[in-house]
Scaffold this motif. Structure first.
Motif, PDB file in Angstrom:
ATOM      1  N   LEU A 114    -110.315  60.233   4.081  1.00  0.00           N
ATOM      2  CA  LEU A 114    -109.625  59.098   3.448  1.00  0.00           C
ATOM      3  C   LEU A 114    -110.011  57.833   4.206  1.00  0.00           C
ATOM      4  N   ILE A 115    -110.007  56.721   3.480  1.00  0.00           N
ATOM      5  CA  ILE A 115    -110.229  55.423   4.124  1.00  0.00           C
ATOM      6  C   ILE A 115    -109.219  54.422   3.573  1.00  0.00           C
ATOM      7  N   SER A 116    -109.156  53.253   4.232  1.00  0.00           N
ATOM      8  CA  SER A 116    -108.284  52.189   3.712  1.00  0.00           C
ATOM      9  C   SER A 116    -109.072  50.921   3.434  1.00  0.00           C
ATOM     10  N   ASN A 156    -116.421  61.645  -3.713  1.00  0.00           N
ATOM     11  CA  ASN A 156    -115.327  62.572  -4.003  1.00  0.00           C
ATOM     12  C   ASN A 156    -114.310  62.653  -2.862  1.00  0.00           C
ATOM     13  N   LYS A 157    -113.994  61.481  -2.313  1.00  0.00           N
ATOM     14  CA  LYS A 157    -112.998  61.393  -1.236  1.00  0.00           C
ATOM     15  C   LYS A 157    -111.777  60.608  -1.743  1.00  0.00           C
ATOM     16  N   LYS A 158    -110.926  60.174  -0.821  1.00  0.00           N
ATOM     17  CA  LYS A 158    -109.699  59.469  -1.212  1.00  0.00           C
ATOM     18  C   LYS A 158    -109.619  58.087  -0.560  1.00  0.00           C
ATOM     19  N   ILE A 159    -108.934  57.197  -1.257  1.00  0.00           N
ATOM     20  CA  ILE A 159    -108.811  55.824  -0.748  1.00  0.00           C
ATOM     21  C   ILE A 159    -107.386  55.297  -0.897  1.00  0.00           C
ATOM     22  N   VAL A 160    -106.975  54.587   0.138  1.00  0.00           N
ATOM     23  CA  VAL A 160    -105.656  53.969   0.213  1.00  0.00           C
ATOM     24  C   VAL A 160    -105.840  52.457   0.149  1.00  0.00           C
ATOM     25  N   ILE A 161    -105.108  51.787  -0.728  1.00  0.00           N
ATOM     26  CA  ILE A 161    -105.058  50.319  -0.651  1.00  0.00           C
ATOM     27  C   ILE A 161    -103.874  49.944   0.221  1.00  0.00           C
ATOM     28  N   ASP A 162    -104.181  49.351   1.371  1.00  0.00           N
ATOM     29  CA  ASP A 162    -103.162  49.032   2.369  1.00  0.00           C
ATOM     30  C   ASP A 162    -102.569  47.662   2.059  1.00  0.00           C
ATOM     31  N   LEU A 163    -101.255  47.637   1.839  1.00  0.00           N
ATOM     32  CA  LEU A 163    -100.577  46.393   1.456  1.00  0.00           C
ATOM     33  C   LEU A 163    -100.249  45.503   2.656  1.00  0.00           C
ATOM     34  N   ILE A 206    -102.987  44.823  -8.931  1.00  0.00           N
ATOM     35  CA  ILE A 206    -104.242  45.554  -8.708  1.00  0.00           C
ATOM     36  C   ILE A 206    -104.147  47.045  -9.019  1.00  0.00           C
ATOM     37  N   GLN A 207    -103.027  47.503  -9.578  1.00  0.00           N
ATOM     38  CA  GLN A 207    -102.909  48.942  -9.842  1.00  0.00           C
ATOM     39  C   GLN A 207    -103.933  49.431 -10.874  1.00  0.00           C
ATOM     40  N   TYR A 208    -104.435  48.483 -11.689  1.00  0.00           N
ATOM     41  CA  TYR A 208    -105.445  48.870 -12.693  1.00  0.00           C
ATOM     42  C   TYR A 208    -106.727  49.372 -12.036  1.00  0.00           C
ATOM     43  N   LEU A 209    -106.905  49.105 -10.745  1.00  0.00           N
ATOM     44  CA  LEU A 209    -108.101  49.584 -10.035  1.00  0.00           C
ATOM     45  C   LEU A 209    -107.998  51.077  -9.705  1.00  0.00           C
ATOM     46  N   LYS A 210    -106.811  51.642  -9.893  1.00  0.00           N
ATOM     47  CA  LYS A 210    -106.558  53.077  -9.734  1.00  0.00           C
ATOM     48  C   LYS A 210    -106.981  53.658  -8.377  1.00  0.00           C
ATOM     49  N   PRO A 211    -106.388  53.142  -7.293  1.00  0.00           N
ATOM     50  CA  PRO A 211    -106.622  53.794  -6.001  1.00  0.00           C
ATOM     51  C   PRO A 211    -105.893  55.138  -5.988  1.00  0.00           C
ATOM     52  N   ASP A 212    -106.197  55.976  -5.012  1.00  0.00           N
ATOM     53  CA  ASP A 212    -105.438  57.230  -4.886  1.00  0.00           C
ATOM     54  C   ASP A 212    -104.021  56.945  -4.398  1.00  0.00           C
ATOM     55  N   PHE A 213    -103.906  55.975  -3.489  1.00  0.00           N
ATOM     56  CA  PHE A 213    -102.604  55.625  -2.918  1.00  0.00           C
ATOM     57  C   PHE A 213    -102.519  54.127  -2.634  1.00  0.00           C
ATOM     58  N   PHE A 214    -101.290  53.612  -2.681  1.00  0.00           N
ATOM     59  CA  PHE A 214    -100.990  52.352  -2.008  1.00  0.00           C
ATOM     60  C   PHE A 214    -100.353  52.699  -0.673  1.00  0.00           C
ATOM     61  N   CYS A 215    -100.494  51.819   0.304  1.00  0.00           N
ATOM     62  CA  CYS A 215     -99.762  52.023   1.560  1.00  0.00           C
ATOM     63  C   CYS A 215     -98.816  50.852   1.791  1.00  0.00           C
ATOM     64  N   ILE A 216     -97.526  51.171   1.756  1.00  0.00           N
ATOM     65  CA  ILE A 216     -96.493  50.186   2.084  1.00  0.00           C
ATOM     66  C   ILE A 216     -96.425  50.124   3.599  1.00  0.00           C
ATOM     67  N   HIS A 217     -96.689  48.942   4.147  1.00  0.00           N
ATOM     68  CA  HIS A 217     -97.047  48.884   5.563  1.00  0.00           C
ATOM     69  C   HIS A 217     -96.427  47.657   6.233  1.00  0.00           C
ATOM     70  N   ILE A 218     -95.601  47.886   7.209  1.00  0.00           N
ATOM     71  CA  ILE A 218     -95.123  46.802   8.070  1.00  0.00           C
ATOM     72  C   ILE A 218     -95.998  46.802   9.313  1.00  0.00           C
ATOM     73  N   SER A 219     -96.690  45.703   9.540  1.00  0.00           N
ATOM     74  CA  SER A 219     -97.670  45.667  10.635  1.00  0.00           C
ATOM     75  C   SER A 219     -96.969  45.819  11.991  1.00  0.00           C
ATOM     76  N   LEU A 220     -97.740  46.228  12.991  1.00  0.00           N
ATOM     77  CA  LEU A 220     -97.200  46.356  14.351  1.00  0.00           C
ATOM     78  C   LEU A 220     -96.682  45.016  14.860  1.00  0.00           C
ATOM     79  N   ASP A 221     -97.425  43.940  14.559  1.00  0.00           N
ATOM     80  CA  ASP A 221     -96.986  42.625  15.032  1.00  0.00           C
ATOM     81  C   ASP A 221     -95.673  42.208  14.366  1.00  0.00           C
TER      82      ASP A 221
END
Lengths: 213, 213
Positions: B81-83, B104-111, B124-139
């Protein structure tokens, strides 16, 4: 006078060293491109600095999180300038800027991904980066979507010096010079040229010889 | 059932290997963190895959440009998987997704960096990623600014499976499980623990033992 930066967007350090050696005399700033850093690691910055000590080395980190940590990593490797994304959170941008100040180095806020350069710069200029970078991404260039129109409005309002990047060729130089970019970043035109040294010379001369009408 | 991913946000591969070895049995996906990739290069992905062949390896590239190129680089190194960043241009996200499909791998769109997760996902959901990532950054976590409130509205509208990341601790698990995250990403709670194996076990059990009220 605008500085010329060559963007070494390779995956292997040997290609980067080759182009840097060939174009050295025409270049003010050598950029370790994002794919190069991700591919080889930050040691590419160390290698470039060791080989080209009199040049400034720009580590194109495009930071999106852990601003202080990634900034320190690049400065420890010998970077003189780094980039943080305008699309990162204010907390991340602030972390990267604070680390840059501690190290007495320079930082660019890269507007890549911002749909409105002026709007985003207006929002975050209070963070006082050294530069903004007006940037048309390589993927956008392929689709020919964006242009540098709007520079006049941008520079009228935003007082922070700017860099400019995105498929720049010699014929673009007279269009952007009136707005006094601090750094002109050139990648493909130089690094994909049959004779990269001549390509770098052509761009450098276009910058040096430009005169206001 | 939600999968557990450990985020190895280190600068040195030896630290990453150490935590991966300790927590191995409780983890479904091993993440090569962004600072780790930038510090050591994409070979960390290769090293992790070689050492943990039965696990999925996530390369947290946080791509902002050259989508296809960086995606290919990580898949060539063995990533599963990649982001790519939601804040990248549509052209960059598309490039990364197309390369992911070819391999034939997987991809996450990191928010990460998106001020409104739902708004950007909607765009951007029309781009059909495998996943979105709901993400609060470390900072952002350090400044305690963002929370995961809003998950209910988000999951009511966005049908694409989501990952969730950002300072997650055992006590957060019952709050997020009702929304059925596909992947729960945990960094600090595990990697900074005195006993990382026990921390991983605690999280894993909280996920497995959770039951709807």
């Amino acid at each position: 006078m605008s500085l010329l930066q060559v963007a070494l967007d390779f995956l292997h350090i040997k290609d980067a060293l080759n182009i840097a050696s060939l174009t050295y005399q025409y270049i003010d700033i050598i950029e370790a491109g994002t794919p190069l850093i991700k591919s080889e690691g930050v040691r590419v910055v160390e290698t470039l600095k060791k080989n080209f000590q009199e040049k400034n080395i720009f580590a194109d980190l495009k930071i999106m999180d852990t601003g202080a940590l990634e900034a320190k990593m690049a400065f420890d490797a010998g970077a003189d300038l780094i980039s943080v994304c305008a699309q990162a959170s204010v907390e991340t941008i602030t972390g990267a800027i604070e680390e840059t100040r501690r190290q007495n180095k320079k930082i660019v806020i890269d507007l890549i991904g911002s749909r409105d350069w002026l709007y985003r710069s207006r929002e975050i200029q209070y963070l006082k980066p050294d530069f903004f970078c007006i940037h048309i991404s390589l993927d956008e260039q392929r689709k020919c979507k964006k242009t540098f129109s709007g520079l006049e409005n941008y520079t009228k309002e935003i007082q922070i010096p700017f860099c400019i990047a995105g498929g720049i060729k010699p014929e673009d130089i007279p269009l952007i010079m009136p707005f006094q970019p601090f750094i002109i970043i050139v990648g493909g035109y130089i690094i994909k040229a049959e004779k990269p040294d001549e390509a770098a010379k052509t761009i450098k001369e276009a910058i040096i010889n430009w005169k206001p009408q």
